[in-house]
Design a protein around this motif. Structure first.
Motif, PDB file in Angstrom:
ATOM      1  N   UNK A  45       0.836  -1.198   0.000  1.00 35.84           N
ATOM      2  CA  UNK A  45       0.000   0.000   0.000  1.00 35.84           C
ATOM      3  C   UNK A  45       0.876   1.254   0.000  1.00 35.84           C
ATOM      4  N   UNK A  46       1.951   1.239   0.781  1.00 32.86           N
ATOM      5  CA  UNK A  46       2.870   2.381   0.794  1.00 32.86           C
ATOM      6  C   UNK A  46       3.517   2.571  -0.576  1.00 32.86           C
ATOM      7  N   UNK A  47       3.931   1.460  -1.200  1.00 31.35           N
ATOM      8  CA  UNK A  47       4.531   1.547  -2.539  1.00 31.35           C
ATOM      9  C   UNK A  47       3.540   2.109  -3.545  1.00 31.35           C
ATOM     10  N   UNK A  48       2.289   1.675  -3.456  1.00 33.31           N
ATOM     11  CA  UNK A  48       1.257   2.181  -4.366  1.00 33.31           C
ATOM     12  C   UNK A  48       1.062   3.682  -4.195  1.00 33.31           C
ATOM     13  N   UNK A  49       0.948   4.130  -2.958  1.00 29.31           N
ATOM     14  CA  UNK A  49       0.713   5.552  -2.724  1.00 29.31           C
ATOM     15  C   UNK A  49       1.880   6.400  -3.199  1.00 29.31           C
ATOM     16  N   UNK A  50       3.109   5.962  -2.926  1.00 27.78           N
ATOM     17  CA  UNK A  50       4.287   6.718  -3.372  1.00 27.78           C
ATOM     18  C   UNK A  50       4.354   6.744  -4.896  1.00 27.78           C
ATOM     19  N   UNK A  82       7.356   4.034 -12.919  1.00 29.53           N
ATOM     20  CA  UNK A  82       6.456   4.050 -11.762  1.00 29.53           C
ATOM     21  C   UNK A  82       5.236   3.178 -12.004  1.00 29.53           C
ATOM     22  N   UNK A  83       4.724   3.197 -13.222  1.00 31.60           N
ATOM     23  CA  UNK A  83       3.587   2.335 -13.568  1.00 31.60           C
ATOM     24  C   UNK A  83       3.989   0.871 -13.460  1.00 31.60           C
ATOM     25  N   UNK A  84       5.194   0.556 -13.901  1.00 36.72           N
ATOM     26  CA  UNK A  84       5.677  -0.831 -13.838  1.00 36.72           C
ATOM     27  C   UNK A  84       5.817  -1.315 -12.397  1.00 36.72           C
ATOM     28  N   UNK A  85       6.095  -0.407 -11.463  1.00 32.62           N
ATOM     29  CA  UNK A  85       6.162  -0.802 -10.048  1.00 32.62           C
ATOM     30  C   UNK A  85       4.782  -1.132  -9.489  1.00 32.62           C
ATOM     31  N   UNK A  86       3.768  -0.527 -10.036  1.00 33.19           N
ATOM     32  CA  UNK A  86       2.396  -0.770  -9.574  1.00 33.19           C
ATOM     33  C   UNK A  86       1.851  -2.084 -10.111  1.00 33.19           C
ATOM     34  N   UNK A  87       2.178  -2.410 -11.349  1.00 27.40           N
ATOM     35  CA  UNK A  87       1.551  -3.533 -12.053  1.00 27.40           C
ATOM     36  C   UNK A  87       1.636  -4.871 -11.323  1.00 27.40           C
ATOM     37  N   UNK A  88       2.771  -5.257 -10.706  1.00 31.37           N
ATOM     38  CA  UNK A  88       2.785  -6.539  -9.990  1.00 31.37           C
ATOM     39  C   UNK A  88       1.903  -6.533  -8.740  1.00 31.37           C
ATOM     40  N   UNK A  89       1.697  -5.365  -8.163  1.00 29.18           N
ATOM     41  CA  UNK A  89       0.897  -5.277  -6.939  1.00 29.18           C
ATOM     42  C   UNK A  89      -0.589  -5.348  -7.260  1.00 29.18           C
ATOM     43  N   UNK A  90      -0.998  -4.575  -8.259  1.00 29.95           N
ATOM     44  CA  UNK A  90      -2.403  -4.545  -8.693  1.00 29.95           C
ATOM     45  C   UNK A  90      -2.423  -4.532 -10.215  1.00 29.95           C
ATOM     46  N   UNK A  91      -3.036  -5.522 -10.876  1.00 33.45           N
ATOM     47  CA  UNK A  91      -3.145  -5.479 -12.332  1.00 33.45           C
ATOM     48  C   UNK A  91      -3.893  -4.226 -12.773  1.00 33.45           C
ATOM     49  N   UNK A 115      -5.787  12.114 -13.538  1.00 32.30           N
ATOM     50  CA  UNK A 115      -5.574  13.520 -13.224  1.00 32.30           C
ATOM     51  C   UNK A 115      -5.085  13.707 -11.803  1.00 32.30           C
ATOM     52  N   UNK A 116      -5.682  12.983 -10.877  1.00 33.50           N
ATOM     53  CA  UNK A 116      -5.262  13.019  -9.476  1.00 33.50           C
ATOM     54  C   UNK A 116      -5.042  11.598  -8.985  1.00 33.50           C
ATOM     55  N   UNK A 117      -4.058  11.434  -8.119  1.00 28.11           N
ATOM     56  CA  UNK A 117      -3.729  10.108  -7.603  1.00 28.11           C
ATOM     57  C   UNK A 117      -4.704   9.718  -6.496  1.00 28.11           C
TER      58      UNK A 117
END
Length: 365
Positions: A45-50, A82-91, A115-117
């Motif tokens: 979750x921390x990785x996703x938010x960052x 940054x998108x590639x870091x998200x992909x393994x966590x959540x498709x 537009x906004x995270x």
């Protein structure tokens, strides 16, 4: 065969202590898995938010600088990383927007960035016990911009990926394993807690195996395997006496050393086919050993099934990866070709230099 042999009675007590200790160890391992999964969820979750915050910042720069005619290739590469870091966590699905911008959606339909995270929320639990569950409100679920998200089922917004797998491990797989182990522990305790088996026991007294030193109550089954112990009255290591295995747990003094009735009754009760009343193995009659063997067999079969699925998924991943690489640039191959070209150029340059020297020599003659 030798109820008078103190060494053999002590061996029985050691074996009983070992059975209880092994159940507690397995239960501790299950809860350790749950704690690790809970900590992994917090980290993801921390990785996703960052990463989402970084994507928002880069996306804004790409839009602003791109409209001004600036080269934004480097920023796009950083955003993609940054998108590639998200992909393994959540498709995720990436959707192009005007001005070089993008939007990110999970395959379950949750909006992570447009537009906004989005901001994901999760509160890790420092100590997870068998009775702590998400459904009971003891453990944290997942939120997106303050709204609770489902974490289980085929229609969960965050389904698939490492994050969903950790929730599944913490809230379904490990609790099911704990329930199965608790069912085996309950069967063992109840078999030997019956006052009709041991005349020295009164109703409500603890039997050969106890729930943390006390008699077992069916309402407290959850986590029984983490609390099961050999009755201290028969355990020499706990200050008890092994002769009570022969004469009765409630006996105040040793009896006839040749009496084997209680020992035989205990052996018969363990071998008796009984139907467990709880756990995934409930309903089918088995001996105590048969019930433990069935639990082991189910766990082994489940592990082998998951290994087969992992092999299939790994082969599919490798095939897709190879297909992806075919459509891209193989930097190793390109570097090899570049080195060959450089070597050829150096060789041709040397030939030309040699010819030039020969021509100069001819002209001087």
């Amino acid at each position: 065969s030798r109820p008078d042999a103190s060494v053999r009675l002590a061996a029985v007590a050691d074996a009983g202590r070992g059975v209880a200790g092994e159940m507690r160890r397995i239960s501790d391992e299950i809860q350790s898995v749950r704690r690790n999964a809970d900590a992994a969820i917090a980290q993801d979750v921390e990785t996703l938010n960052v990463s989402l915050g970084l994507i928002e910042d880069l996306d804004s720069q790409i839009f602003r600088l791109g409209r001004g005619g600036r080269d934004v290739t480097g920023l796009i590469d950083q955003r993609q990383a940054a998108v590639d870091r998200i992909a393994p966590i959540v498709p995720i699905r990436e959707v192009a927007r005007d001005g070089g911008r993008i939007a990110l959606f999970t395959t379950g339909g949750a909006v992570l960035f447009d537009g906004r995270a989005g901001e994901l929320g999760f509160i890790p639990h420092p100590a997870i016990e068998p009775d702590l569950t998400l459904a009971g409100g003891d453990l944290s679920g997942l939120t997106l911009n303050g709204v609770a998200l489902r974490t289980e089922g085929d229609y969960a917004p965050m389904r698939g990926g490492r994050l969903a797998a950790q929730f599944d491990l913490r809230d379904r797989i490990a609790p099911e394993a704990q329930a199965a182990l608790d069912g085996v522990a309950r069967d063992l305790v109840e078999r030997l807690q019956d006052p009709t088996l041991d005349a020295t026991l009164a109703p409500g007294d603890a039997g050969l195996f106890t729930d943390g030193g006390f008699a077992f109550a069916p309402a407290d089954e959850i986590g029984l395997s983490a609390r099961i112990e050999l009755n201290a009255r028969v355990d020499p290591a706990a200050g008890g006496a092994a002769w009570r295995l022969r004469d009765g747990i409630g006996a105040a003094a040793p009896g006839d050393e040749g009496a084997s009735g209680l020992l035989q009754a205990i052996a018969d009760r363990l071998a008796e086919a009984r139907a467990p009343v709880s756990g995934p193995l409930a309903g089918v009659s088995r001996s105590a050993a048969g019930l433990a063997a069935e639990l082991l067999s189910n766990v082994s079969a489940g592990r082998q099934a998951q290994e087969r699925l992992a092999t299939v998924d790994g082969a599919r991943r490798d095939a897709l990866r190879e297909q992806e690489l075919r459509g891209g640039v193989d930097t190793d191959e390109e570097m090899r070709r570049l080195l060959l070209l450089e070597q050829a150029y150096a060789a041709n340059s040397r030939v030309i230099q040699t010819l030039d020297e020969l021509m100069q020599s001819l002209l001087r003659i």
